[in-house]
Design a protein around this motif. Structure first.
Motif, PDB file in Angstrom:
ATOM      1  N   VAL A  33       0.826  -1.212   0.000  1.00  0.00           N
ATOM      2  CA  VAL A  33       0.000   0.000   0.000  1.00  0.00           C
ATOM      3  C   VAL A  33       0.858   1.258   0.000  1.00  0.00           C
ATOM      4  O   VAL A  33       0.541   2.244  -0.675  1.00  0.00           O
ATOM      5  N   ALA A  34       1.952   1.248   0.756  1.00  0.00           N
ATOM      6  CA  ALA A  34       2.822   2.426   0.815  1.00  0.00           C
ATOM      7  C   ALA A  34       3.386   2.763  -0.557  1.00  0.00           C
ATOM      8  O   ALA A  34       3.443   3.939  -0.948  1.00  0.00           O
ATOM      9  N   ASP A  35       3.799   1.752  -1.302  1.00  0.00           N
ATOM     10  CA  ASP A  35       4.309   1.980  -2.658  1.00  0.00           C
ATOM     11  C   ASP A  35       3.209   2.534  -3.558  1.00  0.00           C
ATOM     12  O   ASP A  35       3.453   3.427  -4.381  1.00  0.00           O
ATOM     13  N   PHE A  36       2.002   1.989  -3.423  1.00  0.00           N
ATOM     14  CA  PHE A  36       0.885   2.474  -4.231  1.00  0.00           C
ATOM     15  C   PHE A  36       0.597   3.939  -3.935  1.00  0.00           C
ATOM     16  O   PHE A  36       0.372   4.734  -4.859  1.00  0.00           O
ATOM     17  N   LEU A  37       0.611   4.320  -2.658  1.00  0.00           N
ATOM     18  CA  LEU A  37       0.353   5.711  -2.286  1.00  0.00           C
ATOM     19  C   LEU A  37       1.417   6.644  -2.868  1.00  0.00           C
ATOM     20  O   LEU A  37       1.112   7.757  -3.304  1.00  0.00           O
ATOM     21  N   SER A  38       2.653   6.198  -2.852  1.00  0.00           N
ATOM     22  CA  SER A  38       3.738   6.997  -3.407  1.00  0.00           C
ATOM     23  C   SER A  38       3.532   7.232  -4.898  1.00  0.00           C
ATOM     24  O   SER A  38       3.671   8.358  -5.396  1.00  0.00           O
ATOM     25  N   THR A  87      -2.265  11.121   2.648  1.00  0.00           N
ATOM     26  CA  THR A  87      -2.283  10.535   3.985  1.00  0.00           C
ATOM     27  C   THR A  87      -3.395   9.508   4.074  1.00  0.00           C
ATOM     28  O   THR A  87      -4.527   9.776   3.679  1.00  0.00           O
ATOM     29  N   LEU A  88      -3.054   8.327   4.574  1.00  0.00           N
ATOM     30  CA  LEU A  88      -4.029   7.263   4.787  1.00  0.00           C
ATOM     31  C   LEU A  88      -4.079   6.936   6.269  1.00  0.00           C
ATOM     32  O   LEU A  88      -3.059   6.651   6.880  1.00  0.00           O
ATOM     33  N   ARG A  89      -5.265   7.002   6.839  1.00  0.00           N
ATOM     34  CA  ARG A  89      -5.458   6.619   8.236  1.00  0.00           C
ATOM     35  C   ARG A  89      -6.316   5.366   8.290  1.00  0.00           C
ATOM     36  O   ARG A  89      -7.401   5.325   7.702  1.00  0.00           O
ATOM     37  N   ARG A  90      -5.828   4.366   8.990  1.00  0.00           N
ATOM     38  CA  ARG A  90      -6.591   3.123   9.166  1.00  0.00           C
ATOM     39  C   ARG A  90      -6.739   2.842  10.651  1.00  0.00           C
ATOM     40  O   ARG A  90      -5.828   3.073  11.428  1.00  0.00           O
ATOM     41  N   ARG A  91      -7.901   2.361  11.026  1.00  0.00           N
ATOM     42  CA  ARG A  91      -8.188   2.129  12.441  1.00  0.00           C
ATOM     43  C   ARG A  91      -7.158   1.186  13.053  1.00  0.00           C
ATOM     44  O   ARG A  91      -6.821   0.153  12.483  1.00  0.00           O
ATOM     45  N   LYS A  92      -6.653   1.588  14.229  1.00  0.00           N
ATOM     46  CA  LYS A  92      -5.678   0.809  15.003  1.00  0.00           C
ATOM     47  C   LYS A  92      -4.322   0.697  14.309  1.00  0.00           C
ATOM     48  O   LYS A  92      -3.518  -0.174  14.645  1.00  0.00           O
ATOM     49  N   ARG A  93      -4.059   1.572  13.334  1.00  0.00           N
ATOM     50  CA  ARG A  93      -2.755   1.573  12.664  1.00  0.00           C
ATOM     51  C   ARG A  93      -2.253   3.004  12.567  1.00  0.00           C
ATOM     52  O   ARG A  93      -3.029   3.951  12.547  1.00  0.00           O
ATOM     53  N   SER A  94      -0.944   3.144  12.527  1.00  0.00           N
ATOM     54  CA  SER A  94      -0.376   4.475  12.366  1.00  0.00           C
ATOM     55  C   SER A  94      -0.645   4.966  10.948  1.00  0.00           C
ATOM     56  O   SER A  94      -0.808   4.179  10.018  1.00  0.00           O
ATOM     57  N   ASN A 132      -3.224  16.105  -0.628  1.00  0.00           N
ATOM     58  CA  ASN A 132      -2.826  17.452  -0.230  1.00  0.00           C
ATOM     59  C   ASN A 132      -1.967  18.029  -1.356  1.00  0.00           C
ATOM     60  O   ASN A 132      -0.854  17.554  -1.599  1.00  0.00           O
ATOM     61  N   PHE A 133      -2.489  19.025  -2.060  1.00  0.00           N
ATOM     62  CA  PHE A 133      -1.769  19.608  -3.190  1.00  0.00           C
ATOM     63  C   PHE A 133      -1.112  20.919  -2.763  1.00  0.00           C
ATOM     64  O   PHE A 133      -1.750  21.762  -2.119  1.00  0.00           O
ATOM     65  N   PHE A 134       0.147  21.093  -3.138  1.00  0.00           N
ATOM     66  CA  PHE A 134       0.929  22.268  -2.735  1.00  0.00           C
ATOM     67  C   PHE A 134       1.459  23.010  -3.964  1.00  0.00           C
ATOM     68  O   PHE A 134       1.971  22.382  -4.897  1.00  0.00           O
ATOM     69  N   ALA A 135       1.356  24.342  -3.932  1.00  0.00           N
ATOM     70  CA  ALA A 135       1.886  25.170  -5.022  1.00  0.00           C
ATOM     71  C   ALA A 135       2.697  26.324  -4.444  1.00  0.00           C
ATOM     72  O   ALA A 135       2.396  26.831  -3.356  1.00  0.00           O
TER      73      ALA A 135
END
Length: 244
Positions: A23-28, A51-58, A135-138
């Motif tokens: 999942v981390a690679d996919f998010l990247s 940012t991905l938040r999952r219950r009971k996980r960082s 989160n988009f930054f310019a």
């Protein structure tokens, strides 16, 4: 590079799921595609954090650049900003100019210090046990005009579907791994019971009771004690055999 159609973006995201190992690679990879899509729509360079938040996980945070990751992490740490606000309201949140907006003063100082003038937070539709946002930054102010926001929302819809699929695949793989580990542990425990049955001329239930009692008395995990018992009668590794 021209702006991709929705169908082309869907295919691109589908390919990302197939090509990502976790999942981390996919998010990247997702953040890089999102940044490219918004840069094309706005006509300026845009970076993206996710940012991905999952219950009971960082929380899992990824980005199209190191700066995007840092800015996303700082927003999560401060607990304020357009990305967090977008998740609370489940709609896009725009910070047009860090020098004129007054809603998130601490985070806006961080943004200004890092050369960022405008931000767009867009939530992804997941479920009640997990949440994610882009989160988009310019570097310029007033980048996120209505047409750019519409592009971001359209991409977020596709990205949310892709992320839900990626999470389901990851959960299925994790479950399979957990079941395989449980089966391996069970194999060692059952074999250890067999050794105890042979040594004590007892039933399987009695052997299991003896093994469990010894595990509790020694404050040792059952699988570790089973491995110790097997180590006394065999020098080879214990493996679980599955039919193909």
């Amino acid at each position: 590079m021209g702006i991709l159609s929705s169908d082309e973006q869907f295919v691109q995201l589908h390919d990302l799921i197939i090509g990502s190992s976790n999942v981390a690679d996919f998010l990247s990879e997702l953040s890089a595609v999102a940044a490219s899509a918004l840069s094309d729509a706005a006509g300026v360079f845009i970076e993206c954090g996710v940012t991905l938040r999952r219950r009971k996980r960082s929380a899992t945070i990824a980005g199209s650049s190191e700066r995007a990751v840092v800015l996303d992490k700082l927003e999560q740490a401060l607990g304020e900003g357009p990305c967090i606000a977008s998740l609370d309201a489940m709609k896009p949140m725009v910070l047009s100019d860090v020098h004129t907006d007054t809603r998130w003063p601490e985070y806006q100082k961080v943004l200004a210090d890092n050369g960022c003038r405008s931000v767009l937070g867009v939530p992804l539709a997941l479920d009640r046990n997990q949440a994610a946002a882009l989160n988009f930054f310019a570097a310029e102010p007033d980048v996120f005009a209505p047409n750019v926001i519409r592009t971001a929302e359209g991409f977020a819809d596709l990205a949310g579907r892709a992320l839900r699929l990626a999470l389901r695949i990851a959960d299925a793989q994790n479950l399979a791994d957990d079941l395989k580990a449980a089966m391996a542990n069970r194999t060692a425990i059952d074999l250890a019971c067999g050794v105890i049955m042979a040594q004590n001329r007892c039933t399987q239930d009695e052997a299991m009771a003896l093994l469990t009692k010894a595990s509790s008395h020694r404050n040792q995990k059952l699988r570790d004690l089973a491995a110790e018992v097997l180590g006394r009668v065999s020098t080879g590794p214990v493996t679980t055999h599955f039919d193909p």
